[in-house]
Design a protein around this motif. Sequence first.
Motif, PDB file in Angstrom:
ATOM      1  N   GLU A   1       0.829 -10.465   5.050  1.00  0.00           N
ATOM      2  CA  GLU A   1       0.529  -9.092   4.672  1.00  0.00           C
ATOM      3  C   GLU A   1       1.748  -8.462   4.014  1.00  0.00           C
ATOM      4  OE1 GLU A   1      -2.478  -7.981   8.392  1.00  0.00           O
ATOM      5  OE2 GLU A   1      -0.524  -7.006   8.195  1.00  0.00           O
ATOM      6  N   HIS A   2       1.495  -7.654   2.996  1.00  0.00           N
ATOM      7  CA  HIS A   2       2.577  -6.973   2.289  1.00  0.00           C
ATOM      8  C   HIS A   2       2.206  -5.505   2.134  1.00  0.00           C
ATOM      9  CE1 HIS A   2       4.227 -10.943   1.302  1.00  0.00           C
ATOM     10  NE2 HIS A   2       2.976 -11.288   1.034  1.00  0.00           N
ATOM     11  N   ASP A   3       3.086  -4.649   2.589  1.00  0.00           N
ATOM     12  CA  ASP A   3       2.845  -3.211   2.512  1.00  0.00           C
ATOM     13  C   ASP A   3       3.298  -2.680   1.159  1.00  0.00           C
ATOM     14  OD1 ASP A   3       1.868  -2.787   5.196  1.00  0.00           O
ATOM     15  OD2 ASP A   3       3.915  -3.182   5.873  1.00  0.00           O
ATOM     16  N   VAL A   4       2.427  -1.942   0.505  1.00  0.00           N
ATOM     17  CA  VAL A   4       2.792  -1.287  -0.745  1.00  0.00           C
ATOM     18  C   VAL A   4       2.432   0.187  -0.659  1.00  0.00           C
ATOM     19  CG1 VAL A   4       2.453  -3.380  -2.110  1.00  0.00           C
ATOM     20  CG2 VAL A   4       0.597  -1.726  -1.916  1.00  0.00           C
ATOM     21  N   ALA A   5       3.165   0.978  -1.419  1.00  0.00           N
ATOM     22  CA  ALA A   5       2.902   2.419  -1.510  1.00  0.00           C
ATOM     23  C   ALA A   5       2.581   2.750  -2.960  1.00  0.00           C
ATOM     24  CB  ALA A   5       4.116   3.217  -1.029  1.00  0.00           C
ATOM     25  N   PHE A   6       2.050   3.952  -3.175  1.00  0.00           N
ATOM     26  CA  PHE A   6       1.704   4.402  -4.517  1.00  0.00           C
ATOM     27  C   PHE A   6       2.392   5.732  -4.818  1.00  0.00           C
ATOM     28  CE2 PHE A   6      -1.905   1.775  -3.225  1.00  0.00           C
ATOM     29  CZ  PHE A   6      -2.087   0.961  -4.331  1.00  0.00           C
ATOM     30  N   PHE A   7       3.000   5.808  -5.978  1.00  0.00           N
ATOM     31  CA  PHE A   7       3.555   7.056  -6.488  1.00  0.00           C
ATOM     32  C   PHE A   7       2.719   7.488  -7.686  1.00  0.00           C
ATOM     33  CE2 PHE A   7       6.828   5.707  -3.749  1.00  0.00           C
ATOM     34  CZ  PHE A   7       7.697   6.762  -3.514  1.00  0.00           C
ATOM     35  N   HIS A   8       2.713   8.788  -7.971  1.00  0.00           N
ATOM     36  CA  HIS A   8       1.790   9.300  -8.991  1.00  0.00           C
ATOM     37  C   HIS A   8       2.408  10.457  -9.762  1.00  0.00           C
ATOM     38  CE1 HIS A   8      -1.507  12.234 -10.092  1.00  0.00           C
ATOM     39  NE2 HIS A   8      -1.888  11.169 -10.759  1.00  0.00           N
ATOM     40  N   GLU A   9       2.207  10.418 -11.071  1.00  0.00           N
ATOM     41  CA  GLU A   9       2.548  11.557 -11.923  1.00  0.00           C
ATOM     42  C   GLU A   9       1.393  11.791 -12.886  1.00  0.00           C
ATOM     43  OE1 GLU A   9       5.975  13.260 -15.010  1.00  0.00           O
ATOM     44  OE2 GLU A   9       6.125  11.202 -14.244  1.00  0.00           O
ATOM     45  N   TYR A  10       0.952  13.049 -12.980  1.00  0.00           N
ATOM     46  CA  TYR A  10      -0.088  13.404 -13.945  1.00  0.00           C
ATOM     47  C   TYR A  10       0.608  13.994 -15.164  1.00  0.00           C
ATOM     48  CZ  TYR A  10      -4.215  15.456 -16.067  1.00  0.00           C
ATOM     49  OH  TYR A  10      -5.216  15.786 -16.946  1.00  0.00           O
ATOM     50  N   ARG A  11       0.531  13.273 -16.283  1.00  0.00           N
ATOM     51  CA  ARG A  11       1.245  13.695 -17.489  1.00  0.00           C
ATOM     52  C   ARG A  11       0.399  13.394 -18.719  1.00  0.00           C
ATOM     53  NH1 ARG A  11       4.260  11.018 -21.085  1.00  0.00           N
ATOM     54  NH2 ARG A  11       4.227   9.101 -19.852  1.00  0.00           N
TER      55      ARG A  11
END
Length: 649
Positions: A210-220
């Motif tokens: 298992e590998h933990d990933v996160a998400f970052f977000h920019e609305y542009r």
Amino acid sequence: MESLRITGLIPCSSFTNVLQARLSSRIINGKVGFASLWGRGIRSRSLRLRGSVSSGGNEGALGGLQDESSTVKDEKKKKKGLILGTERDGSGSVIGFQLIPQSGETEAVDSSHDDATTKNVEEAADIDGKEEAKTKVTYNIVFVTSEAAPYSKTGGLGDVCGSLPIALAARGHRVMVVSPRYLNGTPSDNKFAGALDLDCRIKLYCFGGEHDVAFFHEYREGVDWVFVDHPSYHRPGNPYGDSYGAFGDNQFRFTLLCHAACEAPLVLPLGGFTYGEKCLFIVNDWHAGLVPVLLAAKYRLYGVYKDARSILTIHNLAHQGVEPAATYKNLGLPPEWYGALEWVFPTWARTHALDTGEAVNILKGAIVTADRILTVSQGYSWEITTAEGGYGLNGLLSSRKSVINGITNGIDIVEWDPSSDESIDFHYSVDDLSGKVKCKIALQKELDLPVRPECPLIGFIGRLDYQKGIDLIRLAIPDIMEDDVQFVMLGSGDPQFENWMRATESAYKNKFRGWVGFNVPISHRITAGCDILLMPSRFEPCGLNQLYAMRYGTVPVVHATGGLRDTVEIFNPYAQGGRGEGTGWTFSPLTKESLLAALRIAVETFRDHKSSWEGLMKRGMEKDFTWESSAVKYEQAFKWTFLDPPYVS
């Protein structure tokens, strides 16, 4: 359409209904995803989503981020001329809300019977006094790419994935771009400063764990820029390697990207609600090539993404993501799907007598399973089906020729505009070319060349490697220098070519300049100041420098290959009653003699036929190489993609 983003409200009925109807789901940190089912026993569980959405970077997002469901009229909710409409999926479940302007001409209608993947908007246009109805079909588009400018870029791939999504969003599509969040401990990390943590952690199953990933977000600029975060993306170097070469774990890093990209439309409540299953994935090169394989082998097996489609865009077929066959078990795919990626090297390419040549080829898997294939020029779409340009995949690509199309890349006409470019000393346009010669004089002064406006100035900008034909330029330089011309080169790469440039500058002090390295402002000044741009590339899927050159009134002389042949029209002085046509010269075959012959004709035309040369400049500057033009052609490909059912084994 004016809309309102409702912070903190995450309608998730659509996603809940889909998975409850077909699957049982596992909750990870309050986020629901399909990945948790993979490699796990499937047990019945309740579903929930955390009721929090980052407000940063999303203001106004809902207007450009509509699900493909339709807007229905809500007579009970009216305020100051706006209707609060509900967004529903195909089953009738509420998935979002938006405010719709109310007027005597526009009315919200119930169109819930429309396909949930597209939205049809009828528009009336008055063309030459006639009313014509136009149908505009919008899609939920998910770009998956290893790089996207300005966040990450090593070449044309970054340019495409940084510009095309914006052009498509401007045309009404809901667009997400998924790429890694590269951090290398330099000031370039600030490019991700506007991307906020979505507080969504999921577990992906590949490479034996298992590998933990996160998400970052920019609305542009109307686009959801989503960045997959994992420690493997945090290291010095560029997206693929460092000064010691390519990273040894690139297969892992981009496998992780593909798994995360498949989850993103299901779990990320961007602008208030997810993209959902009915998406169009545009996967770019081998780095994203596992996405169509995963859709077919992992998701559709359980009824998820059954109405999604995928398009593979090939930017450079030479890079295919080939690794030893033993690594297949790491990719998170069922054993029975090995054949989709199976690759056997011919005997002559094997390292030793006992080498069986067995490998996995990720790009091959994408070619097999993608619903449609695009290349970055029409010429390249043909070249990849030939033995010379197919890099071993030409047979497979030929078998899929019916779904292959080429669309020429666009260019950023704001950054590359001679009438406003901040990197050049004088501005000019197709209506007033007087600043062009001033830019040439300024460049000659900057490079300490004799200031001679009447002397043809030839330029080259690009990597110093075999693909770009630098060896051919090296062979031709003694003959070129015999003529009354000046030559400037900008680039870096192979040390032997860098050293040759320095030596050539010493040998021809008043005629040749070699700038080792790459400098964006200098590239703009060379493009504006030169009369001729030379591009003897062995292969060029699209090429951008010839497009920049034509926009700046610099005439290209190019090898007739790929996108160069597509975009440069051969000069014919006798066409149109002697007014001429064409924007430059192409030459073939790729030999010193062919290059010299084309270059001599260009030099003679510059010296002796000023009116013809001005026509060449103006025709190049008037060409439409905008991303908006390319986006229209992509939309046609989208339409074709949805005419056929999705790939199934």
